[in-house]
Design an enzyme around this catalytic site. Sequence first.
Site, PDB file in Angstrom:
ATOM      1  CG  LEU A  77      -1.825  -1.250   1.341  1.00 16.20           C
ATOM      2  CD1 LEU A  77      -2.675  -1.183   2.611  1.00 16.20           C
ATOM      3  CD2 LEU A  77      -2.720  -1.400   0.116  1.00 16.20           C
TER       4      LEU A  77
ATOM      5  CG  HIS B  36      -3.207   1.264  -2.185  1.00 15.97           C
ATOM      6  ND1 HIS B  36      -1.852   1.163  -2.373  1.00 15.97           N
ATOM      7  CD2 HIS B  36      -3.781   0.472  -3.129  1.00 15.97           C
ATOM      8  CE1 HIS B  36      -1.611   0.336  -3.385  1.00 15.97           C
ATOM      9  NE2 HIS B  36      -2.750  -0.092  -3.861  1.00 15.97           N
TER      10      HIS B  36
ATOM     11  CE  LYS C  47      -1.332   3.919 -10.989  1.00 11.10           C
ATOM     12  NZ  LYS C  47      -0.853   2.666 -11.580  1.00 11.10           N
TER      13      LYS C  47
ATOM     14  CB  SER D  49       2.184   2.646  -9.506  1.00 16.50           C
ATOM     15  OG  SER D  49       2.275   1.274  -9.825  1.00 16.50           O
TER      16      SER D  49
END
Lengths: 315, 315
Positions: free
Chosen positions: B38, B42, B184, B220
């Site tokens: 994470l 997130h 995203k 990411s």
Amino acid sequence: MELKEAEIIRDKDEMRRWSRRMRSQGKTIGLVPTMGYLHQGHISLIKEAHKHTDLIVVSIYVNPGQFAPSEDLSTYPSDFHGDLQKLMAVPGGVDAVFHPHNLYDYGSVGGGGRSGDCDVREEGKGVISCLEERGFGHETWVKVERLEKSMCGKSRPVFFRGVATVVSKLFNIVEPDVAVFGKKDYQQWRIISRMVRDLDFAIKVIGSEIVRDADGLAMSSRNVHLSPEEREKALSINRSLSRAKFAAEKGQNNCRELRDLVIQAIEEAGGRIDYAEIVEQESLEAVEEIRNPVVFCVAAWFGKVRLLDNMEINA
Amino acid sequence: MELKEAEIIRDKDEMRRWSRRMRSQGKTIGLVPTMGYLHQGHISLIKEAHKHTDLIVVSIYVNPGQFAPSEDLSTYPSDFHGDLQKLMAVPGGVDAVFHPHNLYDYGSVGGGGRSGDCDVREEGKGVISCLEERGFGHETWVKVERLEKSMCGKSRPVFFRGVATVVSKLFNIVEPDVAVFGKKDYQQWRIISRMVRDLDFAIKVIGSEIVRDADGLAMSSRNVHLSPEEREKALSINRSLSRAKFAAEKGQNNCRELRDLVIQAIEEAGGRIDYAEIVEQESLEAVEEIRNPVVFCVAAWFGKVRLLDNMEINA
């Protein structure tokens, strides 16, 4: 006998609210999905459902997503008023009838509600249901890839995709605890069971035995389209299946010979075989020799009517 | 700050019981599906979910069904302990973490629990995920046929089928009221939204804005695999996208020129373009001229890392 009047619900949201209200009262819900024109086969599904849940929802919806444009969507029989009468007469009754006008009313091809330039028929590579043909924007399909390939999947390439998809929708709208399907549509029952397992639906799927008329013909809404003569000839299906089952139970385990017996009987009666397959009961894989429980599945045309039948052989 | 410890649930049935218990107490549930490792992206999804529901479930599961055997399943980063620490630090916390070992543990190819002779790889016609490669018997796939074809669907043919399927499973297990996805992964968000509409899931899908590092790189989990040098070069993605967005908002509506701007900048920085497409926001159909709201989506490789980014242009 006291007749119970079912609540008739046409709206998805109202259907879901009904189910949630009942569940919040501690009730369990059984769903019997149908395309209407009910007969004793359907009634037996409802009776089966009564064994498992407090309340019963019967859905009546002729799903364009499972018919190819060349198939019999436009002539599929319907009699909603008669259906309601029959449902009222079922012992224990039915609590709700979900009878939506259109389960796919969320816009045309392209974006939601907007019409696009693309022709989905080109992209479908031949796999088109009446839904795409009518330009609906629906584009999500549930596919049970191995089980849907054989038997009915060969001659009706859009069928099981359409069935699995509409049943997913009905499951998400009705949110039942139990759903009952007829074993007359054996491959369909196995596909729905596999789908429920693979997608983790919290629903118990029950397969209910075939109901036959006194002469042995498996009950089907499509039987109404048979002439008396065709109907008589169609008995070759159940009669030859019974003979094959008997032979297998007596030790004949050569599937080619068993299939020949059935194919010959149906063709001699004037029927046109779509398929006659002996397959494993769960994987639906064809077998050459009977060693485990199998099911003998037949689809055959009499006149313009395509009939299904099958018998399990637990030899 | 008080740290709330989430309940860690590894079993499907236990997860569903938890959700139903909470719902029976009148609580609403938000689901944030993740593959773990994470980051602030997130966390922003969880914060978004907190705006909509009483309770939050975060799922952490690296789904083999959405990776091709050639892709980076085996190197996908993970740090469950670190993830739990991060979740505890989220304002408002997280109520349950669903962290299953295997969502597909129902037998191998063939019948349920039995192993069959068939090689599913032959039937898959090239569309194989790590799931089939490992011989799992799962065979039900949810396909959002039009939206999944373009962009990421071209270079990752198993990806969206795998995502839609595992999200269906998570929806059926967790039974949330709301699910939050990051913009995203723009195409993924649109596909899930369409799937929810088409299959009548009783779930509200929310798209949450991209979170960027200070230098503008979209967050990411895969960024961890970038060398410092590659990371610097990768900024060409967000920088050129910003320039294109600015140009479009100033009146440049020729998509070929806007795309050339971005492609050239990324290639000059040493990146390899997978795609750079300007598409309608809902239908994801490519446009030549910007007349309606669009989104400029890019996928590009830097070294061994494939990065996604996009910007909405509401010119």
